[in-house]
Design an enzyme around this catalytic site. Structure first.
Site, PDB file in Angstrom:
ATOM      1  N   ARG A  63       0.805  -1.225   0.000  1.00  0.00           N
ATOM      2  CA  ARG A  63       0.000   0.000   0.000  1.00  0.00           C
ATOM      3  C   ARG A  63       0.834   1.268   0.000  1.00  0.00           C
ATOM      4  O   ARG A  63       0.553   2.205  -0.760  1.00  0.00           O
ATOM      5  CB  ARG A  63      -0.924   0.044   1.221  1.00  0.00           C
ATOM      6  N   THR A  64       1.841   1.321   0.847  1.00  0.00           N
ATOM      7  CA  THR A  64       2.602   2.571   0.931  1.00  0.00           C
ATOM      8  C   THR A  64       3.321   2.825  -0.384  1.00  0.00           C
ATOM      9  O   THR A  64       3.254   3.911  -0.954  1.00  0.00           O
ATOM     10  CB  THR A  64       3.592   2.519   2.116  1.00  0.00           C
ATOM     11  N   LYS A  93      26.781  -3.830  -3.458  1.00  0.00           N
ATOM     12  CA  LYS A  93      28.253  -3.815  -3.607  1.00  0.00           C
ATOM     13  C   LYS A  93      28.927  -3.218  -2.378  1.00  0.00           C
ATOM     14  O   LYS A  93      30.140  -3.111  -2.319  1.00  0.00           O
ATOM     15  CB  LYS A  93      28.635  -2.981  -4.826  1.00  0.00           C
ATOM     16  N   ARG A 114      11.663   3.864   2.867  1.00  0.00           N
ATOM     17  CA  ARG A 114      11.283   2.861   3.886  1.00  0.00           C
ATOM     18  C   ARG A 114      12.521   2.048   4.222  1.00  0.00           C
ATOM     19  O   ARG A 114      13.240   1.590   3.316  1.00  0.00           O
ATOM     20  CB  ARG A 114      10.171   1.945   3.378  1.00  0.00           C
ATOM     21  N   HIS A 143       5.619   5.733  11.275  1.00  0.00           N
ATOM     22  CA  HIS A 143       5.125   5.607   9.897  1.00  0.00           C
ATOM     23  C   HIS A 143       4.195   6.813   9.685  1.00  0.00           C
ATOM     24  O   HIS A 143       2.969   6.692   9.687  1.00  0.00           O
ATOM     25  CB  HIS A 143       4.372   4.286   9.754  1.00  0.00           C
TER      26      HIS A 143
HETATM   27  C1  NCD Z   1       2.190  -1.203   7.962  1.00  0.00           C
HETATM   28  C2  NCD Z   1       3.686  -1.070   8.024  1.00  0.00           C
HETATM   29  O1  NCD Z   1       4.398  -1.391   7.077  1.00  0.00           O
HETATM   30  O2  NCD Z   1       4.121  -0.608   9.051  1.00  0.00           O
HETATM   31  N1  NCD Z   1       1.644  -1.331   6.722  1.00  0.00           N
HETATM   32  C3  NCD Z   1       1.440  -0.237   5.925  1.00  0.00           C
HETATM   33  O3  NCD Z   1       2.329   0.505   5.610  1.00  0.00           O
HETATM   34  N2  NCD Z   1       0.190  -0.013   5.525  1.00  0.00           N
HETATM   35  C4  NCD Z   1       1.643  -2.177   8.925  1.00  0.00           C
HETATM   36  C5  NCD Z   1       2.226  -3.546   8.995  1.00  0.00           C
HETATM   37  O4  NCD Z   1       3.145  -3.907   8.272  1.00  0.00           O
HETATM   38  O5  NCD Z   1       1.724  -4.292   9.825  1.00  0.00           O
END
Ligand code: NCD
Length: 318
Positions: A63-64, A93, A114, A143
């Site tokens: 989703r993100t 590398k 991320r 997040h």
């Molecule tokens: C979450 C995350 O990656 O922290 N998911 C997200 O980004 N929608 C929640 C999760 O992984 O449980």
């Protein structure tokens, strides 16, 4: 200490919900509503025309990643998408994290990152000279963009973010979405949050002390402690990948399953049922059709709209 937004998003790194004030959220939500309209039209917007955004994802994401990518395209911008840089970039590398950030800032106007380490987004922000960093999750830390879409979803329903009663369930210790959402809810008066988790997955004592100064937190570990008629239920996945001890994971993974029976017993007529997703088995499929459940509906869509608005604001295009 990350810089406050203070009504001006342009060029700001987005690392923590602590950067936001209620006024900043109001600005973001105002634009989010506009983005919802833009996304519903067939013609492409030109708001991010000429902009390139790097999506640098060291951890899995659906989703993100997908909503950032879609958000940029909805606004006529372009992406450099680096998934799993540990395998598919010069990180493999031995290139340092800081050098990787310097390289992608040369090619793009912002970097969405991320990464599995807490503090990595701040580290990237320190390394980047020219472009803002937007955190898409730093390990078990925060997040922020998930919390922004969660807050928008709650605001859309109740038209306020104060005087609300919440039930958060699942992995309160390792869940970064929970940590950011608690920061967001702490900005408003009179919110109470019941935290339902196994004893081993409670908020760290340091975080409990920090948040308790701003918001009413009630820790529970049994279903019978669930309050009746909470405004929002926020269920979360037990974060398997964060456990050093796999036997502990096996012990707690099925502890709190959201079932129609639980909804009937404790939820109210207007309770909003949320989950950041992915869900593994902590919500039974039978709950999906309940009109109060928004995790497969508005909550996902709002992710794209909020990220469109955030990118437009940070890049100074709206
Ligand atoms: C979450 C995350 O990656 O922290 N998911 C997200 O980004 N929608 C929640 C999760 O992984 O449980």
């Amino acid at each position: 200490m990350v810089g406050k937004i203070n009504g001006n998003f342009i060029g700001k790194d987005i690392i923590s919900l602590d950067q936001f004030s209620p006024k900043d959220l109001k600005i973001l939500f105002h634009h989010t509503l506009k983005m919802k309209k833009i996304a519903s039209t067939a013609s492409a917007s030109k708001i991010l025309s000429g902009n390139i955004v790097t999506l640098l994802f060291y951890e899995p994401s659906s989703r993100t990643f997908g909503s950032f990518s879609a958000a940029i395209k909805q606004l006529g911008g372009q992406t450099i998408e680096i998934i799993n840089p540990q395998k598919f970039s010069s990180v493999a590398k031995g290139e340092t994290f800081e050098d990787t950030i310097r390289v992608f800032e040369a090619y793009s106007d912002t970097i969405v990152l991320r990464h599995p380490q807490v503090g990595s987004a701040q580290k990237a922000a320190d390394a980047a000279f020219f472009v803002p960093i937007i955190s898409a999750g730093d390990g078990i830390g925060e997040h922020p963009t998930q919390a922004l879409l969660d807050l928008y979803t709650i605001y859309e329903k109740f038209k306020r973010l104060d005087n609300l009663k919440f039930l958060f369930a699942g992995d309160i210790l390792y869940g970064r979405t929970v940590h950011s959402l608690l920061r967001g809810l702490s900005l408003f008066k009179n919110n109470a949050v019941f935290l339902l988790s196994p004893k081993q997955l409670k908020l760290s004592r340091k975080d409990l002390e920090y948040f308790s100064k701003k918001i009413n937190l009630i820790e529970i570990d049994k279903e019978k402690g669930v309050p009746k008629n909470a405004d929002v239920w926020y269920w979360t996945r037990i974060q398997k990948e964060r456990f050093g001890n796999k036997s502990l994971y096996l012990k707690v993974k099925n502890k709190y399953i959201l079932t129609p029976k639980l909804v009937n017993k404790y939820a109210g007529r207007n309770t909003l049922i949320m989950h950041p997703l992915p869900r593994i088995n902590e919500i039974e499929k039978d709950v999906d059709d309940d009109p109060r459940a928004v995790y497969l509906r508005s909550q996902i869509r709002n992710g794209m709209y909020v990220r469109m608005a955030l990118l437009g604001l940070v890049l100074g295009k709206i």
